[in-house]
Design an enzyme around this catalytic site. Structure first.
Site, PDB file in Angstrom:
ATOM      1  N   PRO A  14       0.693  -1.158  -0.007  1.00  0.00           N
ATOM      2  CA  PRO A  14       0.071  -0.056  -0.104  1.00  0.00           C
ATOM      3  C   PRO A  14       0.764   1.299   0.083  1.00  0.00           C
ATOM      4  CG  PRO A  14      -0.246  -1.050   2.183  1.00  0.00           C
ATOM      5  CD  PRO A  14       0.568  -2.066   1.366  1.00  0.00           C
ATOM      6  N   ASN A  15       0.287   2.113  -0.868  1.00  0.00           N
ATOM      7  CA  ASN A  15       0.805   3.730  -0.853  1.00  0.00           C
ATOM      8  C   ASN A  15       2.210   3.744  -1.564  1.00  0.00           C
ATOM      9  OD1 ASN A  15      -1.319   4.867   0.685  1.00  0.00           O
ATOM     10  ND2 ASN A  15      -0.210   3.639   2.675  1.00  0.00           N
ATOM     11  N   ARG A  64       4.740  10.978  -1.851  1.00  0.00           N
ATOM     12  CA  ARG A  64       4.371  10.870  -0.330  1.00  0.00           C
ATOM     13  C   ARG A  64       5.842  11.012   0.321  1.00  0.00           C
ATOM     14  NH1 ARG A  64       4.669   4.317   1.265  1.00  0.00           N
ATOM     15  NH2 ARG A  64       4.200   5.184   3.236  1.00  0.00           N
ATOM     16  N   TYR A  83      11.327   8.443   1.449  1.00  0.00           N
ATOM     17  CA  TYR A  83      11.218   7.585   0.318  1.00  0.00           C
ATOM     18  C   TYR A  83      11.952   8.231  -1.313  1.00  0.00           C
ATOM     19  CZ  TYR A  83       8.115   5.437   3.349  1.00  0.00           C
ATOM     20  OH  TYR A  83       7.498   5.024   4.422  1.00  0.00           O
ATOM     21  N   ASN A  92       8.015  -5.483  -1.257  1.00  0.00           N
ATOM     22  CA  ASN A  92       8.307  -4.345  -0.335  1.00  0.00           C
ATOM     23  C   ASN A  92       6.650  -4.344   0.200  1.00  0.00           C
ATOM     24  OD1 ASN A  92       8.003  -2.363   1.084  1.00  0.00           O
ATOM     25  ND2 ASN A  92       9.036  -0.722  -0.264  1.00  0.00           N
ATOM     26  N   ALA A 117       3.362  -0.849   4.663  1.00  0.00           N
ATOM     27  CA  ALA A 117       2.817  -1.133   5.896  1.00  0.00           C
ATOM     28  C   ALA A 117       2.242  -2.457   6.337  1.00  0.00           C
ATOM     29  CB  ALA A 117       1.564  -0.054   6.014  1.00  0.00           C
ATOM     30  N   GLU A 133      12.967  -9.526   1.063  1.00  0.00           N
ATOM     31  CA  GLU A 133      12.075  -8.263   1.668  1.00  0.00           C
ATOM     32  C   GLU A 133      12.972  -7.148   1.433  1.00  0.00           C
ATOM     33  OE1 GLU A 133      11.654  -8.878   5.926  1.00  0.00           O
ATOM     34  OE2 GLU A 133      10.590  -6.880   6.116  1.00  0.00           O
ATOM     35  N   HIS A 163      12.914  -2.703   1.858  1.00  0.00           N
ATOM     36  CA  HIS A 163      12.334  -1.599   2.395  1.00  0.00           C
ATOM     37  C   HIS A 163      13.122  -0.264   2.157  1.00  0.00           C
ATOM     38  CE1 HIS A 163       9.271  -3.687   4.847  1.00  0.00           C
ATOM     39  NE2 HIS A 163      10.428  -4.520   5.182  1.00  0.00           N
ATOM     40  N   ARG A 173      12.950   4.095  12.548  1.00  0.00           N
ATOM     41  CA  ARG A 173      11.637   4.840  12.641  1.00  0.00           C
ATOM     42  C   ARG A 173      10.922   4.744  13.906  1.00  0.00           C
ATOM     43  NH1 ARG A 173       8.949   4.760   6.789  1.00  0.00           N
ATOM     44  NH2 ARG A 173       8.067   6.416   7.718  1.00  0.00           N
TER      45      ARG A 173
HETATM   46  C1  DQA Z   1       8.251   0.867   3.888  1.00  0.00           C
HETATM   47  C2  DQA Z   1       8.244   0.962   5.141  1.00  0.00           C
HETATM   48  C3  DQA Z   1       6.838   0.877   5.812  1.00  0.00           C
HETATM   49  O1  DQA Z   1       7.095   1.158   7.349  1.00  0.00           O
HETATM   50  C4  DQA Z   1       5.697   1.866   5.155  1.00  0.00           C
HETATM   51  O2  DQA Z   1       4.487   1.478   5.752  1.00  0.00           O
HETATM   52  C5  DQA Z   1       5.711   2.026   3.788  1.00  0.00           C
HETATM   53  C6  DQA Z   1       7.009   1.619   3.136  1.00  0.00           C
HETATM   54  C7  DQA Z   1       9.548   1.356   3.178  1.00  0.00           C
HETATM   55  O3  DQA Z   1       9.898   0.997   2.043  1.00  0.00           O
HETATM   56  O4  DQA Z   1      10.464   1.939   3.865  1.00  0.00           O
HETATM   57  O5  DQA Z   1       4.795   2.127   3.152  1.00  0.00           O
HETATM   58  O6  DQA Z   1       7.931  -0.422   3.450  1.00  0.00           O
END
Ligand code: DQA
Length: 146
Positions: free
Chosen positions: A11-12, A19, A24, A75, A78, A99, A101, A108
Site C-alpha cells: 500500500p501507498n 509521499r 522515500y 516491499n 505497512a 524483503e 524497504h 523509525r
Molecule cells: C516501507 C516502510 C513501511 O513502514 C511503510 O509503511 C511503507 C514503506 C519502506 O519501503 O520503507 O509504506 O516499506
C-alpha cells in the site's frame, strides 16, 4: 529457465515521489518500474511489477506467483508490520524471497521496527532508498543462478 521474478509492492507505494519524500525520495512509481525493468533486462531476468493497496489482493498475487515466478522481491509496505496473511502466503512460496524497504524501518517509529516476514524470507534490504530495488534484483539473479 530460472529467470522469472516478480516485484510486489504494498500500500501507498503507488504514491512514490509524492509521499514523504524525506523517507522515500523523489523517484515516482512509474520511474521505479522503468529502472527495475532496465536492470532486470541487463541481467537476463524477466520481471513483472505488481502493486496493490489491498491486503487480499497481495495474498492472491503471492499465491499465483508460485506457478509463474522463480523469485519474489517484496516491499509489503505497512502490511509488513501487520499482515499474518501475507506472511503465510509467502511461507508457501518455497523459492527465493527478498524483503525490501526503502527506508530504514529500524530507525523509525516503534511500530515499524517489527517485520512479520523477516524470519521467513531469504534475505532483506532496508534503508538504501530506491537503490535497494536494484540491489535486490542483483541478489535475486545470483540466488537463481545457484
Ligand atoms: C516501507 C516502510 C513501511 O513502514 C511503510 O509503511 C511503507 C514503506 C519502506 O519501503 O520503507 O509504506 O516499506
Amino acid at each position: 529457465m530460472n529467470n522469472k521474478i516478480i516485484i510486489i509492492n504494498g500500500p501507498n507505494l503507488n504514491l512514490l515521489g509524492e509521499r514523504e519524500q524525506s523517507q522515500y525520495g523523489s523517484v515516482t512509481f512509474e520511474e521505479l518500474k522503468e529502472i527495475c525493468a532496465k536492470k532486470s533486462n541487463e541481467l537476463g531476468l524477466k520481471v513483472d511489477f505488481a502493486q496493490s493497496n489491498v491486503e487480499g489482493e497481495l495474498v492472491n498475487i503471492i499465491q499465483e506467483s508460485r506457478k509463474k515466478f522463480d523469485g519474489i522481491i517484496i516491499n509489503a509496505a505497512a502490511f509488513t508490520h501487520t499482515s499474518v496473511a501475507i506472511r503465510d502466503a509467502l511461507d508457501v512460496f518455497k523459492k527465493p524471497i527478498i524483503e525490501l524497504h526503502i527506508s530504514n524501518i529500524y530507525k523509525r517509529e516503534e511500530f515499524r521496527q517489527k517485520s512479520l516476514i523477516s524470519d521467513i524470507v531469504t534475505g532483506g534490504i532496508f534503508g538504501l532508498g530506491i537503490d535497494g530495488y536494484i540491489l535486490a534484483i542483483i541478489s535475486m539473479q545470483k540466488l537463481l543462478k545457484k
